[in-house]
Design a protein around this motif. Structure first.
Motif, PDB file in Angstrom:
ATOM      1  N   ILE A 107       0.839  -1.198   0.000  1.00 12.75           N
ATOM      2  CA  ILE A 107       0.000   0.000   0.000  1.00 12.75           C
ATOM      3  C   ILE A 107       0.875   1.249   0.000  1.00 12.75           C
ATOM      4  CG2 ILE A 107      -1.624   1.349   1.399  1.00 12.75           C
ATOM      5  CD1 ILE A 107      -2.958  -0.900  -0.102  1.00 12.75           C
ATOM      6  N   THR A 110       2.045   1.855  -3.417  1.00 10.78           N
ATOM      7  CA  THR A 110       0.942   2.365  -4.238  1.00 10.78           C
ATOM      8  C   THR A 110       0.727   3.854  -3.974  1.00 10.78           C
ATOM      9  OG1 THR A 110      -0.128   0.193  -4.196  1.00 10.78           O
ATOM     10  CG2 THR A 110      -1.486   2.055  -4.845  1.00 10.78           C
ATOM     11  N   LEU A 155     -10.648  -2.882  -0.315  1.00  9.52           N
ATOM     12  CA  LEU A 155      -9.915  -3.272  -1.522  1.00  9.52           C
ATOM     13  C   LEU A 155     -10.872  -3.564  -2.671  1.00  9.52           C
ATOM     14  CD1 LEU A 155      -6.984  -5.550  -0.302  1.00  9.52           C
ATOM     15  CD2 LEU A 155      -7.016  -3.089  -0.714  1.00  9.52           C
ATOM     16  N   GLY A 159      -9.697  -0.843  -5.081  1.00  8.67           N
ATOM     17  CA  GLY A 159      -8.795  -1.483  -6.031  1.00  8.67           C
ATOM     18  C   GLY A 159      -9.491  -2.186  -7.172  1.00  8.67           C
ATOM     19  N   GLU A 163     -10.340   1.752  -9.238  1.00  8.27           N
ATOM     20  CA  GLU A 163      -9.090   1.751 -10.016  1.00  8.27           C
ATOM     21  C   GLU A 163      -9.239   0.906 -11.276  1.00  8.27           C
ATOM     22  OE1 GLU A 163      -5.338   2.811  -7.665  1.00  8.27           O
ATOM     23  OE2 GLU A 163      -6.116   1.036  -6.650  1.00  8.27           O
ATOM     24  N   GLN A 164     -10.071  -0.128 -11.220  1.00  6.98           N
ATOM     25  CA  GLN A 164     -10.315  -0.892 -12.442  1.00  6.98           C
ATOM     26  C   GLN A 164     -11.028  -0.027 -13.481  1.00  6.98           C
ATOM     27  OE1 GLN A 164     -12.520  -4.965 -14.025  1.00  6.98           O
ATOM     28  NE2 GLN A 164     -12.507  -4.546 -11.847  1.00  6.98           N
ATOM     29  N   GLU A 196      -1.877   1.785 -12.999  1.00  5.62           N
ATOM     30  CA  GLU A 196      -3.182   1.342 -12.515  1.00  5.62           C
ATOM     31  C   GLU A 196      -3.359  -0.167 -12.710  1.00  5.62           C
ATOM     32  OE1 GLU A 196      -4.953   2.951 -10.677  1.00  5.62           O
ATOM     33  OE2 GLU A 196      -5.267   5.023 -11.268  1.00  5.62           O
ATOM     34  N   HIS A 199      -1.964  -1.588  -9.707  1.00  4.71           N
ATOM     35  CA  HIS A 199      -2.787  -1.367  -8.512  1.00  4.71           C
ATOM     36  C   HIS A 199      -3.947  -2.369  -8.461  1.00  4.71           C
ATOM     37  CE1 HIS A 199      -1.424   3.136  -8.543  1.00  4.71           C
ATOM     38  NE2 HIS A 199      -0.425   2.277  -8.399  1.00  4.71           N
ATOM     39  N   VAL A 200      -4.577  -2.612  -9.604  1.00  5.58           N
ATOM     40  CA  VAL A 200      -5.646  -3.603  -9.648  1.00  5.58           C
ATOM     41  C   VAL A 200      -5.082  -4.984  -9.309  1.00  5.58           C
ATOM     42  CG1 VAL A 200      -7.354  -4.742 -11.125  1.00  5.58           C
ATOM     43  CG2 VAL A 200      -6.990  -2.269 -11.320  1.00  5.58           C
ATOM     44  N   ASN A 202      -2.512  -5.701  -7.485  1.00  6.54           N
ATOM     45  CA  ASN A 202      -2.164  -5.791  -6.063  1.00  6.54           C
ATOM     46  C   ASN A 202      -3.400  -6.086  -5.216  1.00  6.54           C
ATOM     47  OD1 ASN A 202      -0.174  -5.467  -3.880  1.00  6.54           O
ATOM     48  ND2 ASN A 202      -1.414  -3.687  -3.325  1.00  6.54           N
ATOM     49  N   SER A 203      -4.486  -5.388  -5.476  1.00  3.51           N
ATOM     50  CA  SER A 203      -5.723  -5.658  -4.731  1.00  3.51           C
ATOM     51  C   SER A 203      -6.206  -7.081  -4.976  1.00  3.51           C
ATOM     52  CB  SER A 203      -6.807  -4.659  -5.134  1.00  3.51           C
ATOM     53  OG  SER A 203      -6.464  -3.351  -4.744  1.00  3.51           O
TER      54      SER A 203
END
Length: 664
Positions: A107, A110, A155, A159, A163-164, A196, A199-200, A202-203
């Motif tokens: 996190i 990110t 998340l 996420g 973020e998606q 991004e 980031h997706v 990671n979630s």
């Protein structure tokens, strides 16, 4: 610096410099205890989420090209979203100190990338002459996440949803800035897009580690556990390209991606509910084999609304569209409406409903769908209350007789032919035809039924009446059964006049279309074009005759119908269709103004709506039934450019429907 101390600065220090402060070394020896979270992240006054400032809307693509300030607005929106993401991730670090140290560090990394994005956006804003804080900011992300008590829920929202969706928005504006050759902005968004994806990913990685059931069926886990009122539709960009490649790189499986792409739900607008229930007229009278036909009609033709309903609407269908049909639909629209089974309407809970566009209402519906009706607007409830008092009123052929009588009084025109039909019992019709010496007649069920159950009589039928099959059909349901008896004409073509009565009672004309029926009067399709573009010169000469005031015959009739309809059913609110017919009468072309009136939505209204997916300048034909040699269809700019487009699942079972591009 301790990660906790860094997070506190991001959330509690108001200055933008504090939000963008970077660190190169950190420890996480003292992550706890749980820190209380403020109602709003601390910000300077011009960026405060609690400020009631007017917010700007996203600029159009044309505005981006015309004004640098408009381009700056895009980055102002994006910068606020990045700032919200930074603050929400700081919330995660403070609310969940017991989380896996590796997760906490992911996190933190990110956050560093979100800070990078924000600096890039601030630079682009300055290039465009706009300062951060010049516009009102949205607090939706914060409100969605701040009160969640489970880490996986945040998340899922931040996420795997927001973020998606940003994958799609990045692509949308990369393409927009490419069109206007703003390469600096393109480069910025390409950097953001690449991050991004991570980031997706990671979630997703942590959710699947904590919840093994999400690895078995990610979509089912996501849809069932995403906190209300956030809906999966928020994980997809609105009016934006759908980024399959980015989602695949992030590790989302093919099934999840397909489910998300076709998932429909309102983004905030109260949905109109579309429910095709053709064939329901048979509940008002008895025709053989109607129950099976009705079920098949509703299961298939109900899918036509998937082409015409708005993105935020609901389409009710007992048969879900196949993947093939869903993909075909997405060639012409950015997202599908929500699809519900009929039983789900009966269990309606905790959600407002807009207009209830049922094809037809029966007496039992008002109890079965009571909860749904109670959640609809007051004007809608009043409208349905009027229908409930006499649900058959708007479909009885007496309404056609009433309308024709009023038009006969209003329109004194030699080219109009009034049939002067009568409602009689089977016994009365039997006695009348026994005594008739000549003529051709048509006997119709008293409830409109798309041509079903009609009895057509020519002079030979009348002469052999006592032994005829037509007489046995007439008397089948008993001598007291009511029918409409009227003169039979030589038809040239059919027209429909389409109207809509608004909640305030005012009628508006929607259009005039030509439609087609078979020899038995059954519906075949509509021509989707101005009637004047498809009719013959002789037919247009008739319709465009002018009276002493300069009005054409067709205009006189359209206005007279619009005036007369409120007199037929003053309490009606909603769509109305009036069918008319051009006929040959003793060698002369005439217009029969009222063949049938329906106080409900008709196939004409549906055809008119389907016209929106035709390419500009194209004429079309809505055609029911098989098409022997369909031409391959081609879409251009999400419009049907050429060919024959199948509108339903083409598995060979049940009715078929096509939208055909006609040659100009």
């Amino acid at each position: 610096m301790e990660i906790r101390e860094f997070a506190e600065g991001l959330l509690f220090e108001p200055g933008l410099d504090n939000k963008l402060r970077s660190i190169t070394a950190w420890t996480d020896h003292h992550p706890g205890p749980v820190r209380s979270i403020p109602a709003w992240p601390h910000r300077t006054a011009e960026l405060g989420l609690q400020q009631q400032r007017k917010r700007s809307s996203f600029p159009s693509l044309h505005q981006l090209e015309q004004s640098p300030t408009e381009r700056g607005k895009v980055f102002h929106f994006f910068a606020n979203h990045e700032l919200l993401a930074i603050e929400i991730m700081a919330l995660i670090l403070l609310r969940f100190p017991e989380a896996d140290p590796a997760f906490r560090e992911s996190i933190l990394h990110t956050i560093f990338e979100e800070q990078k994005h924000m600096r890039l956006y601030l630079h682009q804003m300055l290039r465009c002459g706009l300062e951060f804080g010049a516009l009102g900011v949205n607090d939706f992300f914060w409100r969605a996440c701040a009160n969640q008590t489970e880490l996986s829920q945040i998340l899922l929202i931040l996420g795997l949803t927001f973020e998606q969706a940003n994958l799609d928005y990045c692509l949308k504006y990369i393409q927009a800035f490419q069109r206007i050759a703003d390469l600096d902005s393109v480069n910025v968004l390409q950097i953001v897009h690449a991050d991004e994806v991570g980031h997706v990913a990671n979630s997703l990685r942590w959710i699947q580690r904590w919840h093994p059931d999400s690895r078995r069926d990610l979509w089912e886990y996501y849809a069932q556990n995403l906190p209300w009122p956030i809906n999966p539709v928020r994980a997809r960009g609105s009016q934006a390209p759908f980024d399959v490649e980015g989602r695949t790189k992030a590790g989302l499986d093919t099934g999840f991606i397909q489910q998300l792409r076709t998932h429909g739900y309102s983004r905030g607008k109260i949905p109109t509910i579309w429910y095709f229930r053709g064939g329901q007229e048979s509940d008002f009278y008895k025709l053989k084999n109607e129950a099976a036909k009705r079920t098949q009609i509703q299961a298939t033709l109900g899918q036509l609304y998937l082409w015409t309903a708005a993105n935020d609407d609901i389409v009710v269908s007992s048969r879900r569209p196949t993947t093939e049909l869903q993909q075909r639909l997405l060639e012409f629209r950015t997202q599908l409406p929500q699809i519900l089974a009929p039983a789900q309407l009966k269990d309606w809970q905790n959600r407002k409903a807009g207009s209830l566009e049922f094809w037809l209402w029966n007496q039992n519906d008002f109890q079965e769908y009571k909860t749904l009706i109670d959640h609809s607007p007051v004007w809608q409830q009043q409208r349905l209350g009027n229908i409930q008092q006499r649900p058959e009123f708007g479909y009885h052929r007496q309404r056609s007789i009433d309308l024709e009588a009023r038009l006969a009084d209003q329109c004194n025109h030699a080219s109009l032919e009034f049939a002067q039909g009568r409602i009689l019992s089977a016994h009365q019709i039997d006695e009348y035809i026994k005594s008739a010496t000549a003529g051709a007649w048509i006997v119709k069920p008293v409830f409109s039924a798309a041509g079903r159950g009609q009895i057509r009589l020519d002079e030979q039928d009348c002469r052999q009446w006592l032994e005829s099959r037509a007489r046995r059909q007439l008397l089948h349901n008993g001598p007291t059964q009511e029918w409409l008896l009227e003169k039979r004409y030589q038809k040239v073509c059919d027209l429909c006049f389409l109207y809509d009565a608004h909640p305030n009672g005012q009628y508006f004309q929607k259009g005039i279309l030509q439609f087609e029926t078979n020899n038995a009067g059954g519906y075949r399709g509509h021509i989707i074009a101005r009637y004047s573009q498809v009719m013959t010169p002789d037919q247009l000469k008739l319709l465009h005759q002018r009276d002493s005031s300069g009005r054409t015959l067709v205009a006189l009739l359209a206005e007279s119908i619009q005036t007369a309809l409120p007199e037929i059913w003053p309490q009606w609110r909603g769509p109305v269709g009036v069918d008319a017919m051009l006929i040959q009468d003793k060698g002369r072309l005439k217009l029969r103004p009222v063949v049938e009136v329906n106080f409900r939505r008709t196939m004409g209204h549906l055809a008119l709506s389907l016209g929106r997916i035709l390419y500009p300048g194209r004429q079309g034909r809505l055609q029911l039934g098989s098409l022997p040699n369909p031409e391959p269809w081609q879409a251009r700019d999400q419009k049907l450019f050429q060919g024959d487009l199948p509108l339903l699942d083409t598995n060979g079972n049940g009715p078929q429907a096509w939208l055909r591009v006609m040659p100009n």
